[in-house]
Design a protein around this motif. Structure first.
Motif, PDB file in Angstrom:
ATOM      1  N   ARG A 157     -11.503   2.379 -22.843  1.00  0.00           N
ATOM      2  CA  ARG A 157     -11.274   1.176 -22.042  1.00  0.00           C
ATOM      3  C   ARG A 157     -10.622   1.512 -20.699  1.00  0.00           C
ATOM      4  O   ARG A 157     -11.005   0.978 -19.652  1.00  0.00           O
ATOM      5  CB  ARG A 157     -10.405   0.183 -22.822  1.00  0.00           C
TER       6      ARG A 157
ATOM      7  N   THR B 240     -16.432   0.250 -29.791  1.00  0.00           N
ATOM      8  CA  THR B 240     -15.762  -0.050 -28.527  1.00  0.00           C
ATOM      9  C   THR B 240     -16.781  -0.371 -27.442  1.00  0.00           C
ATOM     10  O   THR B 240     -16.591  -1.291 -26.636  1.00  0.00           O
ATOM     11  CB  THR B 240     -14.882   1.142 -28.094  1.00  0.00           C
TER      12      THR B 240
ATOM     13  N   ASP C 298     -16.411   4.394 -34.222  1.00  0.00           N
ATOM     14  CA  ASP C 298     -15.348   3.752 -33.443  1.00  0.00           C
ATOM     15  C   ASP C 298     -15.718   3.707 -31.957  1.00  0.00           C
ATOM     16  O   ASP C 298     -15.420   2.733 -31.259  1.00  0.00           O
ATOM     17  CB  ASP C 298     -14.033   4.511 -33.624  1.00  0.00           C
TER      18      ASP C 298
ATOM     19  N   PRO D 265     -10.511   4.476 -28.588  1.00  0.00           N
ATOM     20  CA  PRO D 265     -10.871   3.206 -27.950  1.00  0.00           C
ATOM     21  C   PRO D 265     -10.026   2.861 -26.733  1.00  0.00           C
ATOM     22  O   PRO D 265     -10.569   2.412 -25.712  1.00  0.00           O
ATOM     23  CB  PRO D 265     -10.685   2.191 -29.082  1.00  0.00           C
ATOM     24  N   LYS D 266      -8.726   3.074 -26.787  1.00  0.00           N
ATOM     25  CA  LYS D 266      -7.887   2.713 -25.638  1.00  0.00           C
ATOM     26  C   LYS D 266      -8.178   3.596 -24.430  1.00  0.00           C
ATOM     27  O   LYS D 266      -8.116   3.135 -23.280  1.00  0.00           O
ATOM     28  CB  LYS D 266      -6.402   2.796 -26.006  1.00  0.00           C
TER      29      LYS D 266
ATOM     30  N   ASP E 118     -18.042  -3.873 -27.827  1.00  0.00           N
ATOM     31  CA  ASP E 118     -17.097  -4.845 -27.289  1.00  0.00           C
ATOM     32  C   ASP E 118     -17.208  -4.928 -25.766  1.00  0.00           C
ATOM     33  O   ASP E 118     -17.210  -6.024 -25.179  1.00  0.00           O
ATOM     34  CB  ASP E 118     -15.669  -4.463 -27.676  1.00  0.00           C
TER      35      ASP E 118
END
Length: 393
Positions: free
Chosen positions: A163, A198, A194, A159-160, A201
């Motif tokens: 992003r 993400t 996952d 996820p990081k 979001d």
């Protein structure tokens, strides 16, 4: 005297036969020469016919990738980033190509973080800036790329990392939202749930509007779609790479997902860019492709000659027949050929004026199936990342 007469008769018969090896220098040639070096990223077998239409065929043809409306054909970015040879094209030339494409009706522009890396997103961002709100920008995440050196450090869809990739893409593309964001390759270490979470979001934040997967495993498609509906699957698909027809296209139809063929012209093979004399310079990706080695090209050219025969029937080039054939598969199939040449751009767009009846499509497919293709579909490193299933949650 009799022997001479027989020889003359034999010669006459041979001359009447369709000589495939001389196809480009006999039946199909009618225009001025566009021949370039076999080392070029453009064409090796040129010249080629370009029957330009006075109208813009793509302006009347729209297709749906899921709920996302796009032109019947998109524009891929690898050619202008210098993926094959010649290095990144000057921005002025990129602007001209992309703006001409838009004027002719193309509304889907495809790029990726790793094209360059980073370079192509910047090229595309500047090129489409004047009409950004009127087009669909598609890019891709899924690799860990060093922001300073551009070094690609492997597949990474944590996820990081997603992003970070999306934020970088937004800046380079000069936009505040991405219309279609693909996972470039499935991460074997990150559950697809996952990844989808993400993306959800980022959608709520307005940074992504639609998402897709490139070269995913079939189970991963279902799992991803169950969390956040997918808009498109992007896989390699062309006359010599037809494996999506067996399972991927039926799955897309079942789930209402669009399909985007990448490399629809076979790295230029079906654009007459490669012949028996082609040798590729250092750094040209095609130098490692199994299907266009000196040993395999002669046999594999049989498929190009077959497509050119259909071109004679339909007054079209091999590129146009290939793209029209792909578009004829399903109304939600949208190929994304790339080019850095406006002449070839117009030629590709002309495929939208070519159609296949159901009988013609069946006949064409049957002919393709009879031709043996030598060599693996792609380079080994590319193949290992195709069809990967994400780990369980």
């Amino acid at each position: 005297m009799e022997n001479n007469k027989n020889r003359e008769n034999d010669s006459e018969v041979k001359n009447k036969d369709f000589n495939r090896r001389n196809f480009l220098t006999t039946s199909i040639l009618a225009g001025a020469g566009l021949a370039l070096s076999p080392f070029s990223g453009e064409t090796a077998n040129k010249p080629r016919i370009l029957n330009e239409k006075k109208h813009h065929p793509l302006k009347k043809g729209k297709r749906k990738l899921g709920s996302l409306e796009v032109s019947a054909q998109g524009l891929g970015g690898l050619s202008v980033v210098g993926f094959y040879t010649g290095g990144p094209r000057e921005q002025a030339n990129v602007n001209r190509i992309y703006r001409e494409a838009y004027e002719m009706g193309i509304t889907l522009f495809d790029t990726a973080e790793v094209y360059g890396p980073f370079i192509n997103e910047k090229q595309v961002g500047e090129a489409v800036a004047p009409f950004r709100k009127d087009v669909v920008l598609a890019t891709k995440f899924g690799f860990d790329v060093d922001p300073d050196t551009g070094q690609r450090r492997g597949i990474d869809s944590r996820p990081k990392t997603i992003r970070k990739s999306v934020e970088g893409s937004l800046k380079r593309l000069r936009t505040d939202y991405i219309d279609l964001s693909y996972q470039h390759r499935v991460d074997p270490n990150v559950p697809i749930e996952d990844v989808a979470g993400t993306i959800q979001d980022l959608m709520r934040e307005g940074k992504i509007r639609h998402w897709g997967l490139s070269e995913p495993g079939l189970k991963t498609v279902r799992r991803a779609h169950a969390v956040q509906p997918l808009t498109a699957i992007q896989n390699e698909y062309s006359p010599w790479t037809r494996n999506p027809e067996a399972e991927v296209l039926p799955l897309c139809e079942e789930l209402g997902i669009g399909f985007v063929p990448w490399c629809p012209l076979g790295y230029g093979f079906f654009a007459d860019a490669i012949n028996e004399n082609s040798r590729f310079s250092e750094g040209d990706f095609r130098a490692i492709l199994p299907r266009i080695t000196p040993e395999n090209i002669p046999q594999n050219l049989e498929m190009l000659y077959y497509i050119q025969e259909w071109g004679l029937k339909k007054d079209a080039t091999a590129s146009q027949i290939t793209l029209a054939w792909l578009q004829a598969q399903k109304p939600w199939v949208v190929p994304i050929p790339g080019t850095s040449n406006i002449i070839h751009l117009k030629e590709n767009i002309g495929a939208n004026d070519i159609s296949f009846t159901s009988d013609e499509l069946q006949e064409f497919n049957a002919g393709l199936a009879k031709i043996e293709i030598l060599g693996a579909q792609n380079a080994e490193g590319v193949m290992t990342a195709m069809g990967v299933e994400a780990p369980k949650k």
